[in-house]
Write an enzyme that holds these catalytic residues in place. Structure first.
Site, PDB file in Angstrom:
ATOM      1  N   GLU A  16       1.014  -1.276  -0.150  1.00 61.07           N
ATOM      2  CA  GLU A  16       0.174  -0.056   0.084  1.00 61.07           C
ATOM      3  C   GLU A  16       0.814   1.247   0.117  1.00 61.07           C
ATOM      4  OE1 GLU A  16      -2.400   2.321   3.411  1.00 61.07           O
ATOM      5  OE2 GLU A  16      -2.982   0.040   3.224  1.00 61.07           O
ATOM      6  N   GLU A  68      -1.891  11.229   4.008  1.00 57.84           N
ATOM      7  CA  GLU A  68      -2.619  11.077   4.942  1.00 57.84           C
ATOM      8  C   GLU A  68      -2.910  12.251   5.727  1.00 57.84           C
ATOM      9  OE1 GLU A  68      -3.615   6.787   6.382  1.00 57.84           O
ATOM     10  OE2 GLU A  68      -1.317   6.933   6.067  1.00 57.84           O
TER      11      GLU A  68
END
Length: 615
Positions: free
Chosen positions: A492, A497
């Protein structure tokens, strides 16, 4: 007898032919390190021999209480790339690569580890180690790490002895207690640093460098060891600063968490000669800075490249009411003039020569971008494109995340995608009382390598966790051992974020699988970085540039994190060499913090998503 004499002469000739110096290296058939040992009191050479490798633990030299050594060899990397050398010793030592001093601690000391990272070409590299023992024994070990392999001893097959015919010790003996030897000036070179930052404090290190006259950009790369959660602080360079210091919120990838952090500092902050780096930690759980390098560039701040975002569209204000014009009196009619007889034509004079019109200067020619746009979604329509996006529906995300994803928590408005999180406990139930949207390009748009960027305005309410990230399309590693899931073994890549509890930080993360962690825990590599703005107060461009060698993270084109993608994470495993698809979502709760129903709905705005490939 003649045949025996010829054989001896031929052997002597071949031995002389194979001998070489650091300035003229030739491949040797023999393996190991050529060692010259000297007595300190007289400086006379005691013995020469070939050692199998540079690894000694409490090895003594007969008939010498204090002695020195020079070990010389041709180091033979299998391929070009970045290599890290680790040297552990408790005596005075200097290490040279191709006659360049790369590590030095020229004093008697307790056990110390020096680290340097260098780009090495394939083939022979000159290696020389100068060493002084003050206690009769030698304790020294030289390891390395490079493309495709973890930290290990330099094996005998990677070393070729290079004879040095010294009859006397060629360097000056250090005193037993002096400062480490200064390193030579450089424009792009690594430097050993040993700063243990175990608690909030101030510590400093020195870097000696030479600045090119045309330098306009400067990048400081720090080699960080054992970086753990929640490190915050500031960096000062000479009399300049503060510069927001990196924040490391998760352990790095492997090899006891060694990672690199790149900071862009103004070239004007540096000075020729000695520079002082001062680290001021206000929050830490402990880490070490073990090395640094500085790279200067002569390029001016880049002109707007092809992949730069367009300016944010400004809302068109409604026109203010204008006062109606006052009626003007109509002009009185004028009498028409009487016709005048037409004049007789006269010969026209030759026209005066007119200067040729010069083209108006256009905008300055911009340098050609290395990137070519291959796909984008500008969100200019009235509904989300089904050719690009699908929905993940339901309770995606691990508890304590509190969102329930639907296909109705989004809309397009003013050229942006709006993902709206709402407090709707009647839809997701007591454990998932918030609704949101998560869209993916899975099976529709997927890419291997490139520049991925999005222009995003984050939500800022309590508990919000907007993200732009990538997951594997083909899942080439199958399912994770011990669990019925393609994650985390297929990797991933979190491009960005943003969490409500840290509104002035950006986060770069990777997830993958390590067998030692067991099936239910991913290995996490991550960095967070302070930024001089609140991520919820405006649009910012978040991007990665990903290729076979590295993954690099940017915010508004400022590089703030990099990951070495050139080698396996273990065995032959590296999931970041396959096709990945894109994801946009806003989670609620979990890492985003505790949500409060009163502040919802909360919105994440996405102006565009773009993917580029190298030209």
């Amino acid at each position: 007898m003649k045949m025996r004499l010829l054989t001896i002469l031929l052997a002597v000739f071949l031995l002389g032919l194979n001998a070489c110096t650091n300035s003229s290296l030739k491949e040797q058939s023999e393996q190991g390190v050529f060692a010259s040992y000297f007595e300190l009191s007289s400086g006379k050479r005691l013995i020469t021999k070939v050692e199998p490798r540079l690894s000694f633990i409490d090895v003594s030299l007969a008939n010498a209480d204090e002695w020195a050594a020079i070990w010389t060899a041709a180091l033979v990397p299998a391929e070009a790339g970045l290599y890290t050398l680790y040297l552990t010793t408790d005596d005075a030592v200097k290490v040279f690569l191709n006659d360049e001093l790369v590590m030095a601690s020229w004093q008697a000391q307790t056990s110390t580890e020096l680290v340097t990272t260098r780009y090495l070409d394939q083939g022979i590299q000159g290696l020389r180690v100068e060493y002084v023992s003050f206690d009769r024994t030698a304790t020294l070990n030289l390891d390395w790490e490079g493309p495709g392999f973890r930290r290990q001893s330099i094996s005998q097959d990677k070393l070729r002895p290079v004879a040095q015919e010294y009859t006397e010790l060629p360097f000056q003996i250090p005193e037993t207690k002096i400062s480490p030897s200064p390193l030579p000036p450089s424009t792009s070179r690594g430097f050993p640093i040993d700063l243990k930052l175990q608690e909030p404090a101030e510590k400093q290190a020195e870097i000696t460098t030479q600045i090119p006259e045309d330098a306009q950009t400067a990048y400081l790369n720090l080699i960080v060891f054992d970086a753990d959660f929640a490190n915050e602080g500031e960096l000062y360079l000479n009399d300049h600063g503060p510069y927001p210091l990196f924040d490391v919120h998760a352990k790095a990838s492997h090899n006891d968490a060694v990672t690199n952090i790149t900071l862009e500092l103004p070239a004007s902050w540096w000075q020729k000669g000695k520079n002082i780096l001062r680290f001021k930690l206000v929050k830490t759980q402990g880490f070490r800075i073990e090395g640094a390098s500085v790279t200067f560039g002569s390029d001016s701040p880049p002109a707007v490249p092809e992949y730069e975002p367009e300016p944010a569209p400004e809302p068109t204000p409604e026109p203010a009411p204008q006062p109606e014009p006052e009626p003007q009196p109509e002009p009185e009619p004028q009498p028409e003039p009487e016709p005048t007889p037409a004049p007789q034509p006269e010969p026209e004079p030759a026209p005066a020569p007119q200067p040729e019109p010069q083209p108006e200067p256009g905008p300055p020619v911009q340098p050609k971008s290395p990137w070519k746009l291959v796909w984008s979604d500008e969100f200019d329509g009235t509904s989300l494109s089904s050719q690009n996006w699908s929905f993940n529906l339901g309770p995606w995300g691990k508890e304590p995340e509190q969102q329930f994803y639907t296909n109705s928590n989004h809309y397009l408005q003013n050229g942006s995608l709006v993902i709206e999180a709402r407090y709707q406990p009647n839809i997701g139930g007591a454990n998932r009382p918030y609704t949101s949207t998560r869209i993916v390009t899975e099976h529709k748009r997927f890419f291997k390598y490139g520049r991925f960027e999005a222009r995003i305005k984050a939500a800022g309410g309590a508990g919000t966790w907007p993200a732009f990230w990538l997951m594997a399309e083909d899942n080439v590693y199958g399912k994770t051992p011990g669990r019925n899931d393609y994650w985390p073994i297929n990797g991933e890549i979190d491009i960005i974020e943003l969490i409500s509890t840290e509104p002035r930080h950006v986060h770069a993360n990777l997830h993958y699988y390590l067998p030692a962690n067991g099936p239910y825990k991913s290995e996490n590599w991550g960095l967070k970085r302070s930024v001089p703005f609140n991520v919820a107060e405006g649009y910012h461009v978040y991007a990665i540039e990903w290729d076979q060698k590295s993954i690099r993270w940017f915010v508004d084109d400022m590089l703030y994190a990099s990951f070495d993608n050139s080698k396996p994470l273990y065995g032959n495993y590296n999931p970041f060499h396959q096709r990945f698809y894109l994801i946009l979502n806003m989670a609620v709760g979990g890492w985003g913090g505790n949500p409060r129903p009163a502040v919802y709905p909360e919105q994440m705005l996405v102006d565009y998503v773009r993917v580029y490939e190298k030209r």
